[in-house]
Design an enzyme around this catalytic site. Structure first.
Site, PDB file in Angstrom:
ATOM      1  N   GLU A 383      -4.838  -7.923  -1.701  1.00 50.01           N
ATOM      2  CA  GLU A 383      -5.693  -6.729  -1.677  1.00 50.01           C
ATOM      3  C   GLU A 383      -6.494  -6.572  -0.377  1.00 50.01           C
ATOM      4  O   GLU A 383      -7.562  -5.958  -0.363  1.00 50.01           O
ATOM      5  CB  GLU A 383      -6.638  -6.708  -2.879  1.00 50.01           C
ATOM      6  CG  GLU A 383      -5.909  -6.533  -4.207  1.00 50.01           C
ATOM      7  CD  GLU A 383      -6.857  -6.312  -5.375  1.00 50.01           C
ATOM      8  OE1 GLU A 383      -8.057  -6.593  -5.226  1.00 50.01           O
ATOM      9  OE2 GLU A 383      -6.389  -5.856  -6.434  1.00 50.01           O
ATOM     10  N   GLU A 456      -0.130  -5.554  -9.967  1.00 43.73           N
ATOM     11  CA  GLU A 456      -1.251  -5.656 -10.902  1.00 43.73           C
ATOM     12  C   GLU A 456      -1.483  -4.299 -11.546  1.00 43.73           C
ATOM     13  O   GLU A 456      -1.265  -3.263 -10.913  1.00 43.73           O
ATOM     14  CB  GLU A 456      -2.548  -6.101 -10.209  1.00 43.73           C
ATOM     15  CG  GLU A 456      -2.575  -7.534  -9.725  1.00 43.73           C
ATOM     16  CD  GLU A 456      -3.938  -7.913  -9.124  1.00 43.73           C
ATOM     17  OE1 GLU A 456      -4.958  -7.329  -9.556  1.00 43.73           O
ATOM     18  OE2 GLU A 456      -3.966  -8.776  -8.237  1.00 43.73           O
TER      19      GLU A 456
END
Length: 740
Positions: A383, A456
């Site tokens: 991320e 995710e």
């Protein structure tokens, strides 16, 4: 010949460090004996300060090297020390390692004495240091301290193998194998390299040079009659690379191999020519009380849970390389893996931090590239934003070390620079509204299709405790079902890996204030929430029958009462519902979930009115028009017993071994009583110990715990006793045996 010994016994530990500890003859009376793997601090289940384990500690061990090892090379390997360590032997500094998730290897040859006592001291720094990934900013997971994986001692010839990469291609049903051998030698010498594989032998004559490690790319060989490794047939072969000089064996290096053909492109993921939609979850390697410090059996069990109790075909090792035992088990059972380097959002400008990222890439791939289960390397900090300089280097390094697998990088931003082979996105767009997943073009910003995977979803968007109310448990499950259904319908998405498999401890900046993120489809004890059955119900009924209603079957648990609609997660063709023995009809999979192999079944009926009465429920699952499975639920459930199950009843006691025991407070039909929280008293007899507290309270009607062996080697029997004030006590017999 290669000698490899586990080095886990007879360590001593103290929760501080002083320079005087490095002296060979310093007193050990303040140290306590420990068996590795070891957590530097045993923690409560929840509501603790993560600073409790973030300190510098010390481990010491006395050992002897026999005189026949003189003239050989002696290494020590730590598979995992969090987060940095310094090693001393006989009072002399050997070296330092930074990074808690990849091996730390030290050559101790110049420091050892033969046929006399040697003392090794390890200074372990478990603080969150800004020169080591993933540190430098906040992190949504804990990095538990200690020497938490196995340690090995190697005694090798001065000409020895450091590593072997079995690089191969598949052509016309043949394996074209081009082994790459990494050798260290103290002299120039002509040697023979022999590969023993599948009862066949191949040999090469080479000249090794004196000096540092050298890479030898051996001439390719053809191998025929090889059965392909597959998720349904994970066939592996034993490979042994042998070094010989004038007929004498100098070294042998053993590896398990699986051969498979993977193709990843804009059309999806293909294994051995068969397109497979990837369906998975993320895994943190942490456990209650001891964090990362769990041995082989427990690491393997997590892989089994993901494959057999959740029905997954892929796991992402969020957010770091994980235990070799876990990866070995994924190979053994056919569970695909996306493995990635340590990190969480933050990219440092520090040169030492960035060099550590490159070291993590190199050590992860060098350690794990022979695993057939691994299909992608994650070479981007989870991320994180774009960093052209760093990620150009990580991708180039990964492709150099392993040209057989694609690289990927997990992001949470759209229109990110695409340097990898597979575009990976953590897509948390779904909040219960109309948009379930973004389109590939929305995410990538590209005008053409690329290999694309969702890595995710859900997680923090809808954290759910296993003991939450029925409404929340239902919505949690259905959010997983809705996203998996959407991924199944989208050809542009090769699969979706949900956040996440198990609840996990986290920093105070995240979670529910109790140091727990309740993002899992199972809790920290690996006990299922209803969402777990979304995944398990997708397996073939030939493998396992699933029939799970999203209801506790109570008239007053939902708003306004009743159980309508009743959603059933199942892999049966259809179901029948009976109440008080009377059939209410047969019901079939929901057409709104055509992206799932086995859609949920929604039953919208009105039964029971407040104040009128209730009845027992019986669910019947049909496969090929025959009853294959039944479940019963009581109108008046009451506590019947403690249902106690151990994952294993045979443990090895010549090392640390451990297994989980799950205790459920169940009714007359064997169903968990979800709002019953009772105190359980745990006792052991024999050479085993409880990990964590010996008095626990059930949460939502059940609780789990682990027991471990003490390292004593006598064959014997141990007993675990579970007592509850309201139930008959339960006992489990544990057989203790030596592995040898």
């Amino acid at each position: 010949m290669r000698i490899k010994q586990k080095f886990n016994h007879d360590w001593y530990y103290i929760d501080n460090f002083k320079e005087e500890y490095t002296n060979k003859d310093s007193e050990m009376d303040r140290f306590c004996p420990v068996l590795l793997p070891h957590a530097n601090k045993e923690l409560p289940y929840s509501y603790f300060d993560e600073k409790e384990y973030q300190f510098i500690s010390c481990y010491k061990k006395d050992f002897t090297i026999e005189k026949d090892a003189k003239g050989k090379t002696i290494f020590i390997e730590f598979e995992g020390v969090m987060a940095a360590c310094e090693v001393y032997v006989n009072g002399k500094y050997v070296g330092e390692h930074r990074g808690g998730y990849v091996p730390a290897v030290f050559d101790i040859t110049p420091f050892v004495q033969y046929e006399s006592k040697n003392t090794m001291v390890v200074k372990v720094d478990s603080r969150e240091r800004e020169d080591i990934p993933p540190f430098g900013n906040v992190i949504d997971y804990l990095t538990f301290g200690g020497i938490y994986r196995d340690v090995y001692l190697y005694i090798l010839d001065t000409i020895h193998i450091n590593n072997v990469f079995y690089n191969y291609k598949i052509k016309d049903d043949k394996i074209i194998l081009e082994p790459i051998v990494y050798i260290t030698s103290n002299e120039e010498k002509d040697i023979e390299i022999v590969l023993s594989l599948d009862n066949k032998e191949f040999s090469w004559n080479v000249t090794v040079q004196k000096g540092k490690e050298q890479e030898l790319i051996l001439n390719s060989i053809e191998i025929t009659n090889i059965e392909m490794w597959d998720i349904k047939n994970p066939v592996r072969y034993s490979a042994c690379m042998i070094l010989k000089h004038q007929g004498k064996t100098l070294d042998n290096y053993e590896t398990k191999l699986g051969f498979r053909n993977i193709q990843i492109d804009e059309t999806g993921f293909h294994l051995n020519g068969r397109k497979i939609k990837l369906r998975g979850l993320n895994r943190h390697q942490s456990f209650p009380y001891v964090g990362y410090a769990m041995p082989k059996r427990v690491q393997q069990k997590d892989a089994d849970i993901l494959k057999y109790e959740l029905g997954l075909n892929i796991v992402r090792t969020s957010h770091y390389p994980q235990s070799p035992y876990f990866l070995d088990r994924c190979d053994e059972i056919g569970l695909l893996v996306l493995e990635e380097i340590p990190g969480w959002q933050h990219i440092s400008k520090r040169e030492d931090w960035r060099n550590c990222v490159l070291s993590d890439v190199e050590k992860m791939i060098a350690r794990d590239r022979n695993h057939p289960a691994i299909i992608m390397w994650g070479v981007r900090i989870n991320e994180s934003g774009d960093d052209h300089e760093l990620y150009t280097r990580t991708n180039a390094l990964a492709r150099k070390l392993d040209p057989t697998r694609p690289t990927t990088g997990i992001r949470c931003i759209c229109n990110s620079e695409f340097l990898e082979d597979v575009y990976a996105m953590n897509d948390f767009i779904y909040d219960g509204g109309e948009t379930v997943l973004r389109s590939q073009q929305q995410v990538t910003g590209l005008n053409h299709k690329v290999p694309y995977i969702v890595t995710e979803y859900n997680g923090h968007m809808f954290p759910t405790k296993r003991f939450d109310n029925e409404h929340r448990l239902i919505e949690h499950a259905m959010r997983h079902a809705i996203i998996q259904n959407e991924a199944g319908l989208r050809n542009e998405i090769m699969g979706a890996i949900g956040w996440c498999a198990f609840d996990y401890n986290t920093h105070c900046d995240f979670g529910s204030g109790d140091r727990i993120c309740y993002h899992g489809v199972m809790d920290m004890f690996r006990i299922p929430k209803w969402a777990s059955y979304v995944y398990l119900s997708q397996v073939s009924p030939k493998e396992k029958l699933v029939l799970q209603p999203l209801s506790h079957w109570t008239i007053g648990d939902r708003n306004q009462g009743g159980v309508s609609p009743l959603i059933v997660l199942t892999n049966c063709d259809h179901i029948e519902i009976k109440v008080e023995g009377k059939s209410l009809g047969k019901y079939y999979p929901d057409d709104n979930f055509r992206g799932l192999e086995h859609p949920p079944i929604t039953v919208d009926f009105q039964f029971g009115e407040w104040g009128v009465g209730w009845g027992d429920l019986e669910l019947l699952g049909y496969v090929n028009d025959e009853i294959a499975i039944t479940r019963k639920f009581a109108k008046n459930p009451y506590l019947s017993r403690i249902d106690v199950k151990a994952d294993d009843t045979l443990l090895y006691n010549d090392e640390m071994d451990a297994t989980r025991i799950v205790c459920k407070l169940v009714d007359q039909y064997g169903n968990i009583l979800p709002y019953l929280n009772e105190v359980l008293y745990l006792e052991t007899q024999g050479d085993i110990e409880i990990i964590g507290p010996k008095t626990v309270a059930t949460m939502g009607g059940c609780i789990g715990f682990w027991i471990k062996t003490t390292g004593k080697k006598a064959n014997t029997e141990a007993t675990v006793t579970i007592r509850c004030d309201r139930c008959k006590e339960e006992n489990i017999k544990i057989q203790l045996r030596s592995m040898k």
